[in-house]
Design an enzyme around this catalytic site. Structure first.
Site, PDB file in Angstrom:
ATOM      1  N   GLY A 144       0.814  -1.211   0.000  1.00  0.00           N
ATOM      2  CA  GLY A 144       0.000   0.000   0.000  1.00  0.00           C
ATOM      3  C   GLY A 144       0.851   1.266   0.000  1.00  0.00           C
ATOM      4  N   THR A 145       1.927   1.248   0.753  1.00  0.00           N
ATOM      5  CA  THR A 145       2.773   2.436   0.841  1.00  0.00           C
ATOM      6  C   THR A 145       3.314   2.821  -0.527  1.00  0.00           C
ATOM      7  OG1 THR A 145       3.371   1.890   3.112  1.00  0.00           O
ATOM      8  CG2 THR A 145       4.856   3.375   1.926  1.00  0.00           C
ATOM      9  N   ASN A 158      -7.977   4.118   8.532  1.00  0.00           N
ATOM     10  CA  ASN A 158      -7.375   2.996   9.249  1.00  0.00           C
ATOM     11  C   ASN A 158      -7.522   3.102  10.766  1.00  0.00           C
ATOM     12  OD1 ASN A 158      -5.626   5.135   8.242  1.00  0.00           O
ATOM     13  ND2 ASN A 158      -4.027   4.258   9.507  1.00  0.00           N
ATOM     14  N   GLN A 200      -7.782  -0.084   3.645  1.00  0.00           N
ATOM     15  CA  GLN A 200      -8.620  -0.580   4.739  1.00  0.00           C
ATOM     16  C   GLN A 200     -10.013  -0.966   4.266  1.00  0.00           C
ATOM     17  OE1 GLN A 200      -7.809  -1.323   7.829  1.00  0.00           O
ATOM     18  NE2 GLN A 200      -5.717  -0.538   7.783  1.00  0.00           N
ATOM     19  N   SER A 251      -3.764  -3.217  -0.635  1.00  0.00           N
ATOM     20  CA  SER A 251      -2.593  -3.867  -0.040  1.00  0.00           C
ATOM     21  C   SER A 251      -2.943  -5.299   0.334  1.00  0.00           C
ATOM     22  CB  SER A 251      -2.175  -3.086   1.205  1.00  0.00           C
ATOM     23  OG  SER A 251      -1.227  -3.829   1.942  1.00  0.00           O
ATOM     24  N   HIS A 302      -1.731  -7.526   2.572  1.00  0.00           N
ATOM     25  CA  HIS A 302      -1.749  -8.099   3.926  1.00  0.00           C
ATOM     26  C   HIS A 302      -2.954  -7.671   4.752  1.00  0.00           C
ATOM     27  CE1 HIS A 302       0.018  -4.813   6.596  1.00  0.00           C
ATOM     28  NE2 HIS A 302       0.307  -4.319   5.410  1.00  0.00           N
ATOM     29  N   THR A 328      11.636  -6.691 -10.866  1.00  0.00           N
ATOM     30  CA  THR A 328      11.058  -8.013 -11.158  1.00  0.00           C
ATOM     31  C   THR A 328       9.809  -8.218 -10.312  1.00  0.00           C
ATOM     32  OG1 THR A 328      13.270  -8.831 -11.639  1.00  0.00           O
ATOM     33  CG2 THR A 328      11.567 -10.488 -11.222  1.00  0.00           C
ATOM     34  N   CYS A 346       1.257   1.750  12.195  1.00  0.00           N
ATOM     35  CA  CYS A 346       2.388   2.470  11.603  1.00  0.00           C
ATOM     36  C   CYS A 346       2.854   3.576  12.529  1.00  0.00           C
ATOM     37  CB  CYS A 346       1.989   3.082  10.271  1.00  0.00           C
ATOM     38  SG  CYS A 346       0.920   2.030   9.324  1.00  0.00           S
TER      39      CYS A 346
END
Ligand code: PLP
Length: 383
Positions: free
Chosen positions: A71-72, A151, A179, A199, A201, A237, A325
């Site tokens: 996401g970042t 979030n 989120q 994202s 995860h 890659t 975070c």
């Protein structure tokens, strides 16, 4: 005593189906998708398939999906990339409650590229009113970035209306849906966005994989330069196995999204009622109704959020004081101060985030643990 995990907005376990789908691409079929031989082609086919499946969930075309490291990175690519590639002006707007990945990317535009950045205020529930955005937009506005759901407090933004306002002055619109994924519809056409971040995860895929939807024709300046993968938009890659895992997890999260969100929302609402019953001084943060189904975030005036967390952990309940975070930082959360809370109250925040695996029994136990934790802290304070 088994631990009760109520911090699913921080991360989620990898779903078995995602892991099983990834396994071949980490072992036998480990090719580089840019290689011209059989092994490479096999990897390239898997990547194409993952791209198609992610695109299908978003109602997008496969070529509009750029795989990233999470996401970042997707937020960085959207905010810096769209703003720098658009020559029409040097004004960008973000909601004051955006994730750091968006806020810091916007700060780079300001510091290094001569942009003016407006951090548009939200109301006491964390909503950005379309009228507020309209009054901050300028003729030279290039980019607007407003997350679909927050979030920390779970507040859902009126993204379709905000995107319309941005487009009315010719600005591009990006939304961080990290989120929201798995909880809200991510149909990019209905949302009217030019770019959308997800994202892995947060939806049952591994950490370190994400994607940016980039509307066809929306030019971006790459953030990562190199071999020109991802149609020149993101060199490096590709994480083939990660992309496969993201596609599988996202599909599964979308499949039973509505039913799961409804069931969890009912449990979450009962949990909120119980918390407010045992701690009448507590205050629910975020919008009372337009919030993510799994989010229950509070301030507990008279305590320190970090102290409540420690007490809860001693009693087997894992949650967080805000976003993972920002955890560990002494600063009060920028999200909570943007709601108008003073610094002292903002330091008393505790966020509980549920999952499909959360049971009513666990929530009942968490309420008991919270009551014991608050009692213990009050006892300490009185000594
Ligand atoms: N945006 C939001 C709203 C988030 O909650 C997070 C992670 O917590 C991110 C972006 C960053 O995503 P990642 O952890 O994949 O870099």
């Amino acid at each position: 005593m088994p631990e009760i995990h109520l911090d699913h907005a921080a991360t989620t376990p990898v779903r078995r189906e995602a892991l099983e789908a990834m396994w071949p691409y980490l072992t036998g079929a480990y090719g580089n998708p840019s290689s011209r031989h059989r092994l490479g082609e096999e990897a390239a086919r898997a990547l194409d398939d993952a791209r198609e499946r992610v695109a299908a969930v978003l109602g997008a075309r496969p070529a509009e999906i750029v795989f990233t490291s999470g996401g970042t990175e997707a937020d960085n690519l959207a905010v810096k990339g769209l703003a720098l590639a658009n020559p029409r002006g040097r004004h960008a707007l973000v909601a004051a409650t955006e994730h750091e990945a968006v806020l810091e990317s916007a700060a780079v535009l300001e510091r290094m590229h001569g942009f003016a950045v407006d951090r548009v205020p939200v109301d006491a529930d964390g909503r950005l009113a379309p009228a507020s955005l309209r009054s901050s937009l300028r003729d030279d506005s290039t980019l607007v970035s407003v997350m679909l759901a927050n979030n920390e407090i779970g507040t859902v933004q009126p993204v379709a209306e905000l995107a319309e306002a941005a487009h009315a002055v010719g600005a591009r619109f990006h939304s961080d849906a990290v989120q929201a994924a798995g909880w809200l519809p991510l149909d990019v056409a209905a949302l009217g966005v030019d770019a959308l971040t997800i994202s892995g995860h947060k939806v049952g895929a591994p950490k370190g994989i994400g994607a940016l939807y980039l509307r066809r024709g929306a030019r971006v300046e790459p953030v990562l330069h190199g071999g020109g993968q991802e149609r020149g938009r993101r060199s490096g890659t590709e994480d083939v196995a990660g992309a496969v895992g993201l596609a599988v997890a996202l599909e599964l999260a979308e499949r039973d999204r509505r039913a799961r969100a409804d069931a969890i929302e009912r449990m979450r609402d009962a949990f909120i009622r119980s918390v407010l019953a045992i701690a009448p001084e507590a205050r629910l943060t975020g919008h009372p109704a337009d919030r993510l189904a799994a989010n229950a975030s509070f301030c507990f005036p008279g305590t320190a959020g970090e102290a409540v967390l420690l007490q809860l952990e001693e009693r087997g309940v894992l949650c967080s004081s805000g976003s993972a975070c920002a955890a560990g930082s002494e600063e009060p959360s920028h999200v909570l101060t943007a709601l108008g809370l003073d610094d002292a109250t903002a330091q008393t925040a505790v966020r509980f985030t549920l999952a499909a695996s959360t049971s009513e029994a666990e929530l009942e136990q968490a309420v008991l643990a919270l009551r014991a934790s608050l009692d213990a802290l009050r006892g300490l304070a009185m000594r």
